[in-house]
Write a protein that holds these residues in place. Structure first.
Motif, PDB file in Angstrom:
ATOM      1  N   ALA A  81       0.828  -1.204   0.000  1.00 49.93           N
ATOM      2  CA  ALA A  81       0.000   0.000   0.000  1.00 49.93           C
ATOM      3  C   ALA A  81       0.865   1.258   0.000  1.00 49.93           C
ATOM      4  CB  ALA A  81      -0.911  -0.001   1.225  1.00 49.93           C
ATOM      5  N   SER A  82       0.280   2.332  -0.502  1.00 53.95           N
ATOM      6  CA  SER A  82       0.880   3.655  -0.363  1.00 53.95           C
ATOM      7  C   SER A  82      -0.014   4.471   0.574  1.00 53.95           C
ATOM      8  CB  SER A  82       1.009   4.350  -1.722  1.00 53.95           C
ATOM      9  OG  SER A  82      -0.241   4.377  -2.397  1.00 53.95           O
ATOM     10  N   ASP A  83       0.544   5.477   1.196  1.00 56.01           N
ATOM     11  CA  ASP A  83      -0.216   6.263   2.184  1.00 56.01           C
ATOM     12  C   ASP A  83      -1.478   6.862   1.562  1.00 56.01           C
ATOM     13  OD1 ASP A  83       1.397   5.868   4.422  1.00 56.01           O
ATOM     14  OD2 ASP A  83       2.722   7.533   3.904  1.00 56.01           O
ATOM     15  N   GLY A  84      -2.605   6.653   2.232  1.00 58.59           N
ATOM     16  CA  GLY A  84      -3.854   7.254   1.796  1.00 58.59           C
ATOM     17  C   GLY A  84      -4.510   6.602   0.599  1.00 58.59           C
ATOM     18  N   CYS A  85      -4.020   5.437   0.206  1.00 60.23           N
ATOM     19  CA  CYS A  85      -4.548   4.788  -0.997  1.00 60.23           C
ATOM     20  C   CYS A  85      -5.818   3.994  -0.708  1.00 60.23           C
ATOM     21  CB  CYS A  85      -3.502   3.858  -1.604  1.00 60.23           C
ATOM     22  SG  CYS A  85      -3.299   2.297  -0.697  1.00 60.23           S
ATOM     23  N   ILE A  86      -6.464   3.600  -1.794  1.00 54.26           N
ATOM     24  CA  ILE A  86      -7.498   2.573  -1.756  1.00 54.26           C
ATOM     25  C   ILE A  86      -6.823   1.248  -2.072  1.00 54.26           C
ATOM     26  CG2 ILE A  86      -9.621   1.691  -2.783  1.00 54.26           C
ATOM     27  CD1 ILE A  86     -10.189   4.586  -3.727  1.00 54.26           C
ATOM     28  N   VAL A  87      -6.838   0.306  -1.143  1.00 54.50           N
ATOM     29  CA  VAL A  87      -6.408  -1.053  -1.459  1.00 54.50           C
ATOM     30  C   VAL A  87      -7.602  -1.776  -2.070  1.00 54.50           C
ATOM     31  CG1 VAL A  87      -5.845  -3.303  -0.467  1.00 54.50           C
ATOM     32  CG2 VAL A  87      -4.526  -1.296   0.186  1.00 54.50           C
ATOM     33  N   LEU A  88      -7.408  -2.279  -3.279  1.00 52.69           N
ATOM     34  CA  LEU A  88      -8.475  -2.979  -3.995  1.00 52.69           C
ATOM     35  C   LEU A  88      -8.131  -4.463  -4.021  1.00 52.69           C
ATOM     36  CD1 LEU A  88     -11.111  -2.612  -5.570  1.00 52.69           C
ATOM     37  CD2 LEU A  88      -9.751  -2.244  -7.624  1.00 52.69           C
TER      38      LEU A  88
END
Length: 455
Positions: A81-88
């Protein structure tokens, strides 16, 4: 409720959206070491194409990055993940939609587990060859994203050879259909192949048309012991030079053999410096194994033992499949490299890796898809020891440099992700990187899909 959550809820069922930070944190990374991972804003687990499209439209409207994930068994940080992302996370899209014995295809959603598909097509007398070591856990979508390989690639090839067509949700939410379900087809650019190995940076795979083969006869395995890795690699060269086509040709060095024995009491020969496993799934595998046995003996094998039956063969294959897990138990952490070299340089690669282990004072076990020249040096280290961790990282880089010097590539099947993006630039060169970045921008001009990966 912030704007992101509010807009996502407009097109998602409640159970598809996870916002509890204690739970979302568990989706932050895959199985790679030394790869930074950020904190996702939310995790979405869609079940339909429409839900995926809604996520991407929302992400585009709000300029939120999206990190696609499968089972997170990857070894390069591609699913981090990256900061503030949506994990799909695509694991709930797990239906096998069709198996056609006439067309020899399967149509599946991306969350289907590799082993589940393999067993399902076996019931129809068919065979899906790609078999990563994590096949009991990894998903087809993840296999496509990283262009996975496995034990059988020496005869049957990697995932890319079996992906005929895809349905992909693009960064702006549009649905793209690529490829075909026919045995032949050359219409336009091969966009299907472009998506295979793209690590979620070009679009979200929501359906795949996969090629199948007739189920082969039960394979038999031969184990050959060698007093040196160089002799084992010489045997590999002799086997391939004589035109044999084994269904697998695998190598385990002494460190790996001992680790497997320590973990699972497999009874493998610990005195050997290299153990070579060769299998055939031909109509008469015994004859093929006998011919290969003679070549191994000529190359200096100290013992050659063909399996008597399928059960003994499976036991040997299980030992090989346990290699990475067993090496993980040697120290508190591991870095698993994935360098592929021409078969003719395999011996130099393994000897060079041993020299690097000695230079840095580390335990580095090597298991390899020897028939492909694809080595997996596993650097074992104590992650709580700063100096040992530094040496592990430096040794990892030297192994990749060695692979390039020998005419190889930095990854044969694990992908680039975060772990190897600096090395990808070295392998591709300035012009290659420029063109690949241009392709990425054509599919995702806002740079929302899996940012920070590959380049």
């Amino acid at each position: 409720m912030d704007a992101l959550q509010r807009r996502l809820r407009e097109g998602l069922p409640a159970e598809a959206l996870i916002t509890d930070p204690d739970i979302t944190a568990s989706y932050a990374h895959d199985m790679a070491s030394f790869c930074d991972a950020g904190t996702p804003a939310v995790v979405v687990l869609p079940r339909t194409v429409e839900e995926v499209q809604h996520v991407m439209r929302t992400a585009t409207a709000l300029r939120i990055p999206v990190v696609p994930q499968g089972a997170r068994t990857g070894l390069s940080g591609a699913a981090n993940a990256s900061d503030g992302c949506i994990v799909l996370s695509m694991v709930r899209m797990d239906r096998i939609l069709e198996i056609s014995p006439v067309d020899r295809i399967a149509v599946v959603e991306p969350g289907v587990v590799n082993a589940t598909l393999s067993r399902a097509v076996n019931e129809h007398g068919l065979y899906y060859p790609p078999d990563p070591s994590s096949w009991e856990m990894c998903t087809i979508g993840g296999n496509i994203g990283t262009a996975s390989g496995g034990l059988c690639c020496v005869k049957y090839g990697v995932t890319a050879e079996y992906v005929l067509g895809l349905e992909v949700v693009l960064a702006d939410g549009r649905l793209l259909s690529t490829g075909r379900r026919t045995a032949k087809g050359v219409a336009g650019y091969d966009l299907t192949r472009l998506f295979v190995g793209s690590e979620g940076s070009l679009g979200i795979v929501v359906k795949a048309v996969l090629a199948l083969r007739p189920q082969p006869p039960q394979q038999l395995v031969l184990a050959a012991e060698f007093a040196s890795a160089a002799a084992a690699c010489d045997a590999v060269c002799r086997i391939m030079e004589r035109g044999h086509t084994p269904s697998l040709l695998e190598l385990m060095d002494r460190t790996t053999v001992r680790a497997v024995n320590a973990m699972a009491s497999m009874g493998l020969p610990e005195a050997t410096e290299a153990l070579l496993l060769c299998a055939f799934d031909t109509p008469d595998p015994s004859a093929d194994l006998a011919a290969v046995g003679e070549l191994c003996t000529a190359a200096g094998a100290t013992e050659v033992v063909p399996a008597d039956d399928a059960a003994e063969s499976e036991l040997l294959l299980q030992a090989r499949r346990l290699s990475l897990t067993a090496l993980e138990a040697v120290r508190s952490a591991t870095m698993i490299d994935d360098v592929c070299v021409p078969r003719s340089r395999l011996g130099a690669m393994i000897e060079g890796t041993a020299a690097i282990a000695e230079k840095f004072g580390l335990t580095i076990g090597v298991c390899a898809h020897a028939g492909d020249g694809n080595t997996h040096p596993v650097v074992c280290f104590d992650h709580t020891d700063a100096d040992e961790s530094r040496r592990a990282r430096e040794s990892f880089d030297e192994i990749m440099a060695l692979g390039l010097e020998l005419g190889g590539t930095i990854t044969g099947e694990h992908g680039v992700g975060v772990l190897k993006k600096e090395w990808l630039a070295r392998e591709l060169g300035e012009v290659g990187v420029e063109l690949q970045r241009g392709i990425r921008a054509a599919f995702d001009p806002l740079g929302l899909l899996n940012p920070g990966k590959l380049f």
